[in-house]
Design a protein around this motif. Structure first.
Motif, PDB file in Angstrom:
ATOM      1  N   ALA A 366      63.518 -90.835 -88.871  1.00 26.74           N
ATOM      2  CA  ALA A 366      63.334 -90.233 -90.190  1.00 26.74           C
ATOM      3  C   ALA A 366      63.011 -88.756 -89.975  1.00 26.74           C
ATOM      4  N   GLY A 367      63.296 -87.935 -90.982  1.00 27.55           N
ATOM      5  CA  GLY A 367      62.982 -86.521 -90.892  1.00 27.55           C
ATOM      6  C   GLY A 367      63.718 -85.841 -89.751  1.00 27.55           C
ATOM      7  N   GLU A 368      63.134 -84.773 -89.238  1.00 28.00           N
ATOM      8  CA  GLU A 368      63.790 -84.025 -88.171  1.00 28.00           C
ATOM      9  C   GLU A 368      63.891 -84.834 -86.880  1.00 28.00           C
ATOM     10  N   ASP A 431      64.535 -77.256 -95.148  1.00 29.77           N
ATOM     11  CA  ASP A 431      64.851 -78.507 -95.837  1.00 29.77           C
ATOM     12  C   ASP A 431      65.487 -79.545 -94.912  1.00 29.77           C
ATOM     13  N   ALA A 432      65.656 -79.200 -93.638  1.00 31.44           N
ATOM     14  CA  ALA A 432      66.371 -80.079 -92.713  1.00 31.44           C
ATOM     15  C   ALA A 432      65.756 -81.470 -92.633  1.00 31.44           C
ATOM     16  N   GLY A 442      73.510 -82.564 -87.119  1.00 34.68           N
ATOM     17  CA  GLY A 442      74.455 -81.488 -86.858  1.00 34.68           C
ATOM     18  C   GLY A 442      73.818 -80.285 -86.186  1.00 34.68           C
ATOM     19  N   ILE A 443      72.543 -80.045 -86.460  1.00 34.75           N
ATOM     20  CA  ILE A 443      71.852 -78.897 -85.870  1.00 34.75           C
ATOM     21  C   ILE A 443      71.826 -79.016 -84.343  1.00 34.75           C
ATOM     22  N   TYR A 501      62.580 -80.035 -84.618  1.00 32.76           N
ATOM     23  CA  TYR A 501      63.518 -79.122 -83.983  1.00 32.76           C
ATOM     24  C   TYR A 501      62.819 -78.010 -83.203  1.00 32.76           C
ATOM     25  N   ALA A 502      61.721 -77.507 -83.713  1.00 31.96           N
ATOM     26  CA  ALA A 502      60.971 -76.484 -82.971  1.00 31.96           C
ATOM     27  C   ALA A 502      60.448 -77.059 -81.661  1.00 31.96           C
TER      28      ALA A 502
END
Length: 536
Positions: A366-368, A431-432, A442-443, A501-502
């Motif tokens: 879920a989420g990032e 908002d990712a 996709g990122i 992602y960070a």
């Protein structure tokens, strides 16, 4: 359970990437690695050992003192003894000692285990074939239950063993029946019977014949590792941890029915033949196993040497495939009109890689972190396809291009520019974490493409790409081999369940620093690729 079905029936399928690409500059693709490029530093990868060094390593582990210390740490009983089968040493000095076990002098079938140790020799973990307590009584053994020695040439007299492969360990006899299999190959049929009742508990063929052959729907003519004797072959791969492919026959539960074949020639390439989907799934499962073993020395999806079951023909007109942690197994639907099973190589690699993620970082779906979970499967599904080197399904950076879920011949996703599918994200935004994980992936997919191939125009295996960056910068790729090494190390050592992602940027930079050195070309490429998708 991770379902592939989402908006427009777009599946969470494996992306495709090149193992042969290295030293790529923006707009070009090269098949070789430059001699000037740095190589990975010593670390968690398996160490290269000479035959003498390997022998010395095993001899040291097989010393009475070393085995006694491990047995004590494992809490084994006084009647249990360890026998070293193999030792793997990593470049950082960590070792993984594979033991077989005896009980009161008898071999324990299913008693094998792997003890993990740090460089200093401290135990850091253990993987067991069986967690059952070895407490077997010899009372009640019936002389009449002892099998006679088979008369066929090559047979062996029964030996007493402890059978711990299934459930509670029991005293048993292991008899080897020789002779010939129906195909003409020698037979070493191992038959396990209960020493008290004479009931057959298990059997397996010790002689592995030449691989079977299969005609698949997506990969053409392929070799299959199967099992069986006397014209009764099954899609069971004992060389890959007992991986098995079964037929759900359109049901939505259960283990599935075993596929059998008389001549070890499977499928017709047509979806109407139930064996065809099984050929693709079995081949893809083997390709995934081989990728992780060859590239990362990982034995099996969980790293425990055990195969993961695959079930085909799930449901009716089911446009989906999924990995399920509860059974640690793969399941495939037959697609639209039951004509396009979701069993292509990249799908298999993608889905089974969910199991690798589950066994390592455990990225929450879920989420990032969910996007990173999906991207991890795209990344390694990509690498599996390239590693397989199949002429009918060559490696590319197109996701799900063979199964044609969209019905127009287009792939599901594109790694060079994910937004070409109409849904996926090319770059990170605040908002990712609110975007469906199949699209926020996709990122990282875009990051991986940039890291492997670089930005701008390029071509590989007849497929043209044009990958932008969020800030207009130029990124030079380092090749898929190094890129996948970095991602695997970051996943297995640095990422955790809630990595975003960070955090993924930090994890991959650290992994690259460990592998190639801080401020290396590779680490700079990692940072530039993340910046290229707006992750800073």
């Amino acid at each position: 359970m991770r379902s592939l079905s989402k908006k427009q029936r777009i599946s969470a399928l494996a992306a495709t990437a090149a193992l042969v690409v290295a030293g790529i500059t923006a707009g070009t693709a090269s098949a070789g690695q430059s001699a000037k490029e740095s190589t990975a530093k010593a670390g968690a990868q398996p160490a290269a050992l000479s035959a003498v060094q390997k022998t010395q390593l095993i001899k040291k582990a097989d010393s009475t003192a070393a085995k006694a210390a491990d047995a004590k740490a494992l809490g084994l009983g006084s009647k249990e003894k360890l026998q070293v089968k193999d030792v793997i040493k990593n470049e950082d000095g960590a070792t993984h000692v594979r033991y077989e076990r005896t009980y009161d002098g008898m071999p324990v079938l299913g008693g094998d285990l792997v003890v993990h140790k740090s460089k200093s020799g401290k135990q850091t973990g253990v993987d067991r074939s069986s967690d059952a307590k070895m407490a077997v009584s010899t009372q009640g053994v019936s002389k009449s239950a002892k099998p006679a020695t088979p008369k066929a040439k090559g047979s062996k007299a029964p030996r007493q063993v402890v059978f711990a492969m299934k459930g509670k360990p029991v005293l048993a006899w292991e008899t080897v029946k020789g002779g010939l299999q129906k195909s003409g190959a020698p037979s070493q049929l191992h038959i396990i019977t209960d020493a008290k009742t004479g009931k057959k508990l298990d059997q397996y063929q010790g002689i592995q014949e030449a691989d079977g052959t299969g005609t698949s729907q997506y990969a053409g003519e392929v070799k299959l590792t199967t099992d069986g004797s006397d014209g009764n072959f099954t899609l069971t791969d004992k060389s890959r941890g007992g991986s098995k492919t079964t037929n759900l026959e359109n049901s939505e539960s259960g283990d599935g029915k075993e596929f059998t074949d008389k001549d070890n020639k499977w499928g017709t390439g047509k979806p109407e033949d139930a064996q065809t989907a099984a050929v693709d799934a079995h081949f893809g499962g083997a390709a995934t196993w081989d990728f992780y073993k060859d590239e990362f020395k990982r034995e099996g999806i969980a790293g425990d040497g055990k195969g993961a079951p695959s079930r085909v023909h799930y449901g009716d007109n089911y446009v989906n495939a999924f990995w399920d942690d509860s059974c640690f197994c793969m399941t495939y639907g037959d697609g639209e009109g039951n004509k396009a099973p979701l069993t292509a190589i990249d799908v298999t690699g993608h889905e089974m890689s969910h199991g690798v993620t589950s066994a390592t970082a455990g990225l929450e779906y879920a989420g990032e972190s969910g996007g990173l979970n999906e991207a991890t499967s795209d990344i390694f599904g990509t690498a599996v396809e390239f590693h397989a080197k199949n002429k009918e399904d060559v490696g590319d950076f197109l996701i799900g291009e063979k199964i044609d879920i969209n019905g127009d011949g287009s792939p599901l996703r594109y790694m060079d520019k994910p937004s070409k599918d109409g849904n996926s994200l090319d770059e990170w935004s605040s908002d990712a974490g609110n975007v469906d994980v199949h699209y926020s992936s996709g990122i990282a997919n875009h990051f991986f493409f940039l890291l492997s191939m670089g930005s701008g125009k390029s071509e590989l295996n007849g497929v043209e790409y044009d990958s932008p960056t969020s800030d207009g910068s130029t990124v030079k790729g380092i090749g898929i081999t190094k890129a996948q090494q970095i991602w695997f190390k970051a996943l297995t050592e640095n990422m955790t369940a809630n990595t975003d992602y960070a955090d993924a940027r930090k994890a991959t930079v650290k992994a690259s620093d460990d592998l190639f050195g801080k401020d290396s070309t590779e680490s700079k490429a990692v940072e530039a690729s993340w910046t290229g998708v707006a992750v800073k």
